[in-house]
Design an enzyme around this catalytic site. Sequence first.
Site, mmCIF file in Angstrom:
data_model
loop_
_atom_site.group_PDB
_atom_site.id
_atom_site.type_symbol
_atom_site.label_atom_id
_atom_site.label_comp_id
_atom_site.label_asym_id
_atom_site.label_seq_id
_atom_site.Cartn_x
_atom_site.Cartn_y
_atom_site.Cartn_z
ATOM 1 N N ASP A 1 0.299 -3.336 -4.448
ATOM 2 C CA ASP A 1 0.143 -2.810 -5.765
ATOM 3 C C ASP A 1 0.126 -4.335 -6.818
ATOM 4 O O ASP A 1 0.753 -5.271 -5.765
ATOM 5 C CB ASP A 1 1.252 -2.763 -6.469
ATOM 6 C CG ASP A 1 1.154 -1.368 -6.485
ATOM 7 O OD1 ASP A 1 0.357 -0.649 -6.262
ATOM 8 O OD2 ASP A 1 2.209 -0.670 -6.502
ATOM 9 N N ARG B 1 7.046 6.055 -6.506
ATOM 10 C CA ARG B 1 6.133 5.885 -5.640
ATOM 11 C C ARG B 1 5.782 4.592 -4.887
ATOM 12 O O ARG B 1 4.454 4.144 -3.951
ATOM 13 C CB ARG B 1 4.405 5.150 -6.751
ATOM 14 C CG ARG B 1 4.706 3.799 -7.465
ATOM 15 C CD ARG B 1 4.362 3.639 -8.358
ATOM 16 N NE ARG B 1 2.750 3.882 -7.847
ATOM 17 C CZ ARG B 1 1.889 2.393 -7.464
ATOM 18 N NH1 ARG B 1 2.873 1.283 -6.729
ATOM 19 N NH2 ARG B 1 0.979 2.174 -6.498
#
Length: 245
Positions: A168, A153
Amino acid sequence: MNFVVLTIFPEMFIPFWEHGIIKRAVDRSKISASTVNIRDFAEGRHHTTDDRPYGGGCGMVMKPEPLAASIRAVKKKQPCSRTVLLTPQGRVFNQKIARTLALSEGLIFVCGRYEGVDERICDSFIDDEISIGDYVLTGGEVAAMVIIDAVTRLIPGVLGGADSAEKDSFSEDLLEHAHYTRPRTFEGTEVPEVLLSGNHKEIEKWRLEMSLIRTFLKRPDLLKNRPVNTQEMEILEKWCLDIRK
Ligand SMILES: c1cc(-c2cnc[nH]2)ccn1
């Protein structure tokens, strides 16, 4: 990024390669992903990959020859890839390590089973020993999946929005702020008003505040050695929180 997983259970990875972010990354040629069955490199009629430990004791140890042969075979095709042994004795995986691994040209994951692998493999064939936590699994396969997911990711172009991975949790060593979506009122609970204001400056300030407070309350260890800028200190002081205690 080339992922190769050395395992005696390659079938574990069929659904993993075929779903979600990994499949999308493969389909978009952002990564390549494959498994190699260590048993294919084991000699004898039964292709034995493990044996009893020298010195006695319970359990079995993975034999060095099949591991060495399978690692050599992959390294011959991918000489610049790093070999990673999944083991409880490794350094504990985190987002910072994920970011570093995402810069590699390729990663070769060596999944041990039983009591572990012959130490001579660790000494001569492994670049990095990584644990996903202080517990013992039945093998390294699940740990390899965790790391492949977290690393994939971070590879540019894999996630949708350009900054999806940058905001994130842990991206600035802070936990992520709370998230809300429709409906506006759910079982009598409203979405915070600021998120409906359209004032992006205020929304960003609220999100930073929530990240800081949430990190302080849930993971104060992350703040202990993290430099805190003036704006962040003002937020913490506003909440009367002293992170240096
Ligand atoms: C990575 C691997 C392992 C593990 C490998 N084999 C048994 N446990 C545990 C934690 N993190």
